[in-house]
Design an enzyme around this catalytic site. Structure first.
Site, PDB file in Angstrom:
ATOM      1  N   HIS A   1      -1.845   6.020   2.347  1.00  0.00           N
ATOM      2  CA  HIS A   1      -1.807   4.897   3.279  1.00  0.00           C
ATOM      3  C   HIS A   1      -2.732   5.212   4.459  1.00  0.00           C
ATOM      4  O   HIS A   1      -3.048   6.371   4.725  1.00  0.00           O
ATOM      5  CB  HIS A   1      -0.372   4.650   3.735  1.00  0.00           C
ATOM      6  CG  HIS A   1      -0.142   3.299   4.322  1.00  0.00           C
ATOM      7  ND1 HIS A   1      -0.809   2.177   3.883  1.00  0.00           N
ATOM      8  CD2 HIS A   1       0.660   2.873   5.321  1.00  0.00           C
ATOM      9  CE1 HIS A   1      -0.418   1.137   4.567  1.00  0.00           C
ATOM     10  NE2 HIS A   1       0.467   1.522   5.458  1.00  0.00           N
TER      11      HIS A   1
ATOM     12  N   CYS B   1       0.801  -1.230   0.000  1.00  0.00           N
ATOM     13  CA  CYS B   1       0.000   0.000   0.000  1.00  0.00           C
ATOM     14  C   CYS B   1       0.832   1.279   0.000  1.00  0.00           C
ATOM     15  O   CYS B   1       0.648   2.164  -0.837  1.00  0.00           O
ATOM     16  CB  CYS B   1      -0.939   0.023   1.214  1.00  0.00           C
ATOM     17  SG  CYS B   1      -1.923  -1.468   1.443  1.00  0.00           S
TER      18      CYS B   1
END
Length: 986
Positions: free
Chosen positions: A130, A77
């Site tokens: 994130h 991610c």
């Protein structure tokens, strides 16, 4: 000031020299930027096996261009999203494992900044960056939506699973994690939640916001971005999405037993270890179950994206909006022995990537190799945005989108998590290099599963050289990791990163890093906390139950007769007393919330003692659940045990194995799981609550194991030369009410004593003061069931006598260890419990029987044996009391009051005049304020007032009596003041 008049023609020319290509305002398209998390290429339009049911993504693909050979720009991610929004790979920014490109490179103009400079309204929500604290690049947004206002004052964490979101009743929920501690990420957790809870899910709320934006009038073109967390683990979503799939028809992806054999040594070692996850799933016959959970969450994500697409189509913006849908990376489900991401193989890199709208061909599918990093330059070209300061490393896809058939294949680059490690991918080949640690090469046409590594074959040497030429010649050094607890400075609704900014406030150690020096005779602490134990123990004056151990402890310590929890449910109560905070300040007001998310950096009681040189150990239920366990930051050792196999289950197992063979055989796992559940249902269940004789010995029960573990620590002196803080979490008498047979024998059913309530007891009481847990126990409201009540009470009493014996083992071990005279003992429970009084079963009420707890303290050299106190005590007083008794300066956040002045003066009532408790009723709270003579309750639909001197069992509500008007007014004022105080540390 010099004023210049510039003609339109000159302005366009000037902008052109700067690389800015403005378009006419009316021609500029809106952009709907849709992100999903951890979604691989199993969407319906890709035709894969397995294949998720994704009708909304399929219809988007049908009206646009579907890239079936699209690849991530980072292998998980954080680096993927950093690359997407910066337009630069980690090999340039150094963000190989970091999300914080905007901190390390503030000169970078992020994607949303280019839209803002280009005159767009920029709107964002959800997981675009994130999810961690401090990871959102807030620059350039007109508005960025967060579900909870508290997120804005705590570093903008996304908190996709938090106190406001629905969770399964039991965590861990999956067979993979049962009986284990699970991390906050919920890896390999899957379970359905009730369909009616869908509206409460974080992703649903974010999508609601996006739908609202499409319903508004926009005077400028907009860049509307919404990112959802699904199908990232934990795979919890509404039941209806699980129901889309027949578990028996789920076909796993192809696996190969020797798949790892030809890998470079470095990656072989890592992945051989990682493959144990897949092996365990196979041994549990749970591979298809895990895939089922993932597919269900893919379908939930599809439904959410569908709602946004529907809103766009219904809006006036549908014809002039570019839609981009992407996933940050893919996901392994056992392929190459892995579950997860973080690899350079196809399962991590290949992602759904769909474009639709103006300038995009309709109904086209292309296998041209592209990268997510191409989005930034493509949008710059299609929307006429100014070029950012940094060089964009992707390629514009605008020509391909307009004419997919003309697209030429190319090599795309994918960096790994260390400099010099990467993959080069095209339609035919994947080349992987691990720096000096080896390489891989796969012929994707002949070997789409990447089973045969060709890198060692000499005939491919020139091909490898050619592919390597597409990699950067230089790789940036990795950026130093930012640690939010250490480096994030929160300033109101803003935040900034500064190296070691919080180090001074967090560290209590001297320069030599050794524990702070302590007096030679520092007192140890033994903290015993039970679960759901009310005041039905002999030290509290309840004679029908036999608790000789507690009676002996009380004879050597002080018993507080008026001690109360701050929330009559396990999770909030424990978060409160373990951290010294009222629930409104802890932010934990249900069993799901975790104070580490609601109030980050709070120093818990065991963490405080560990920081101050204590050896800390925990067994059983101290923090609420394994999901809430604080781990090594708080404990040197922490353990949780399970009961041994119940006798009824053992009998069922023997019968099953006689007919079918071992339950460990793969063919038997699923069938045995169902039979075991049925065999244990009457005894070992939460709803309806199980009860009865366990058929086990004391030491086979989890509380027997808890007590013996503490005894072992004490007798073996595991703490060494350090003082110790040992917490013994006794898990009974929480349901199921199970105990060894001999304890049931102490309480014949015909000897059980209780006082029936009058049928009209609830006339005139606030309805929200009632909880309907009695239904799960099998009772009807306001009607007695004498036989059933006696059976449950017998089982509850048996559990109490059982744990009394186990506590005796702990106290005897303390004496044998030689530490009886230098150890502080605190005994209590997390809250009380109803056993049919007020027609209520269970907890979650503010009656005294639900909120009052047994509370015994023994301090060698201070307390006098057998003394009693009528002072008002709250469980949040434990933390400051123990800090003062051990000569330590308590943390500033504590809201309780030290009981030290009372311990050698039982006649004192202390400075605390009232005990305060709260409990949730939907989005609202009920409140109780009590002193020695009165209890006042305030609910959304009414009030309570009890004269405890005349009505200690609270059966006569005086709140409606005119003569109580002044007292009610007084309590309302006091409660308002207490509410302000209780929330003051939030």
């Amino acid at each position: 000031m010099i004023k210049c008049l510039i003609s339109k023609g000159l302005l366009v020319a000037a902008l052109g020299c700067l690389g800015i290509q403005p378009q006419a305002k009316a021609d500029r398209p809106n952009v709907l930027f849709l992100a999903v998390d951890d979604m691989n290429d199993w969407i319906g339009s890709h035709g894969t096996t397995p294949r998720a049911i994704t009708p909304n993504l399929d219809r988007l693909a049908a009206r646009g261009v579907n890239f079936i050979n699209a690849h991530t720009a980072g292998v998980f991610c954080a680096p993927s999203r950093a690359a997407i929004f910066s337009g630069q790979y980690a090999s340039t920014t150094g963000c190989y494992t970091s999300a914080n490109y905007f901190v390390d490179h503030p000169e970078i103009e992020a994607l949303q900044m280019s839209f803002a400079k280009g005159g767009y309204t920029t709107l964002g929500a959800g997981k675009l960056f994130h999810h961690a604290t401090g990871a959102i690049d807030r620059r350039g947004w007109t508005e960025f939506f967060l579900r909870n206002p508290s997120q804005r004052t705590s570093g903008w964490p996304l908190n996709s699973w938090s106190e406001e979101t629905p969770l399964p009743d039991e965590i861990p929920a999956s067979v993979f994690n049962q009986g284990q501690k699970i991390s906050g990420g919920g890896f390999l957790e899957w379970a359905p939640i009730p369909n009616e809870k869908e509206a409460e899910m974080a992703d649903t709320i974010r999508v609601n916001w996006a739908v609202e934006q499409l319903g508004k009038k926009h005077d400028k073109p907009f860049f509307l971005c919404v990112g959802i967390y699904a199908p990232h683990f934990p795979n919890y979503c509404p039941q209806k999405y699980f129901d889309l799939y027949d578990p028996e028809k789920i076909v796993p992806p192809p696996y190969r037993a020797d798949d790892l054999d030809d890998l470079p040594e470095k990656i072989l070692k890592k992945k051989t270890n990682r493959s144990k996850i897949h092996q365990r799933l196979e041994s549990l016959d749970a591979v298809d179950d895990a895939i089922h959970g993932y597919l269900a969450c893919m379908s939930y994500a599809d439904a959410m994206m569908g709602r946004v697409l529907d809103a766009l189509e219904a809006s006036p913006y549908g014809d002039n909006t570019i839609v981009v849908l992407w996933s940050d990376h893919g996901y392994h489900h056992g392929e190459k022995g892995d579950w997860g991401k973080h690899t350079l193989w196809e399962r991590t890199s290949n992602v759904p990537f769909i474009w639709a709208g103006p300038g995009v061909a309709k109904g086209a599918t292309t296998a041209a190799t592209v990268s997510l990093i191409d989005m930034y330059p493509t949008l710059v070209e299609m929307c006429g945005l100014p070029q950012p300061r940094q060089a964009l490393e992707g390629q514009s896809l605008a020509p391909t989108l307009a004419d997919p058939a003309s697209a030429k294949d190319r090599n795309v680059f994918l960096p790994h998590m260390e400099a010099g490690e990467y993959a080069i991918i095209n339609r035919d080949w994947r080349y992987i290099r691990y720096g000096a640690d080896g390489e891989e090469l796969y012929d994707l046409k002949r070997d789409p599963n990447e089973w045969t590594n060709l890198a060692s074959r000499t005939k491919y040497a020139s091909l490898k050289t050619q592919l390597r030429d597409s990699a950067p010649k230089e790789f940036a050094e990795p950026k130093e990791k930012w640690v939010w607890r250490r480096d994030l400075v929160i300033e109101g609704e803003d935040y900034r990163w500064e190296r070691n900014a919080n180090a001074k406030t967090r560290r209590r150690k001297p320069k030599d890093s050794s524990p702070a020096p302590r007096a030679a005779k520092a007192k140890n602490i033994l903290f015993i906390v039970c679960d759901d134990l009310n005041t039905h123990v002999s030290p509290s004056g309840y004679s029908p139950i036999q608790t000789p151990t507690l009676a002996r402890l009380a004879s050597e310590g002080m018993t507080f007769n008026r001690a109360f929890c701050q929330y009559p449910v396990c999770g909030p109560s424990r978060a409160s007393f373990m951290n010294g905070l009222y629930p409104e300040s802890s932010g934990v007001i249900d069993n799901k919330a975790d104070i580490r998310q609601t109030r980050p950096d709070t120093v818990s009681m065991p963490q405080f003692f560990k920081q101050n040189g204590y050896w800390t150990g925990s067994v059983g239920k101290v923090f609420h659940s394994p999901h809430h366990e604080h781990g090594e930051i708080a404990w040197n050792e922490f353990l949780r045990f399970n009961n041994e196999e119940l006798a009824v289950v053992r009998e069922a197992r023997k019968k099953f194995e006689a007919e079918h063979g071992s339950i460990e055989e793969r063919k038997n796992i699923r069938a045995w799981k169902q039979i075991k559940k049925k065999a244990a249902a009457r005894l070992d269940a939460q709803t309806p609550p199980g009860y009865g004789r366990s058929g086990l010995s004391d030491e086979q029960h989890k509380d027997g194991k808890n007590a013996r573990q503490v005894a072992k620590w004490l007798t073996e002196k595991t703490h060494g030369d350090k003082p110790f803080f040992i917490a013994c979490g006794i898990q009974k008498p929480h349901v199921p009410f199970l105990a060894p047979d001999k304890y049931f024998d102490q309480y014949p059913l015909n000897k059980i004593v209780y006082t029936p309530d009058r049928p009209d007891l609830w006339v005139g009481l606030p309805k929200t003061a009632l909880v309907k847990r009695y239904e799960a126990f099998g009772f009807e409201f306001a009607r007695e069931n004498d036989s059933l009540r006696r059976e449950y009470m017998q089982a509850y009493h048996a559990c109490i006598s059982f744990i009394d014996t186990q506590i005796g083992i702990v106290l005897n071990a303390l004496k044998q260890s030689g530490h009886w005279d230098d150890t502080i003992i605190v005994f209590t429970s997390d809250h009380g419990y109803h056993l049919g009084d007020h027609f209520i079963w269970g907890k979650v009420t503010l009656f005294d029987i639900g909120a009052k707890v047994p509370f015994i303290v023994r301090v060698p050299g201070l307390t006098k044996g057998g003394t009693r106190s009528e002072a008002m005590v709250e469980l949040i007083d434990i933390y400051p009391t123990l800090a003062q008794l051990t000569g330590l300066n308590p943390p500033e956040h504590l809201q309780g009051m030290s009981l030290r002045p009372l311990l050698d003066h039982p006649e004192r009532l202390g400075k605390k005049k009232y005990a305060y408790s709260v409990v949730s009723r939907g989005p609202k709270l009920g409140y109780a304020l009590r002193n020695q003579s009165w209890r006042y309750g305030q609910w959304p639909d009414g009030e309570e007032l009890y004269d405890l001197t005349k009505d200690p069992e609270e059966k006569n509500n005086l709140a409606r009596r005119d003569q109580m008007a002044d007292r009610l007014k007084e309590f309302r004022t006091l409660l308002a003041e207490k509410q302000t105080e209780a929330a003051a540390r939030r």
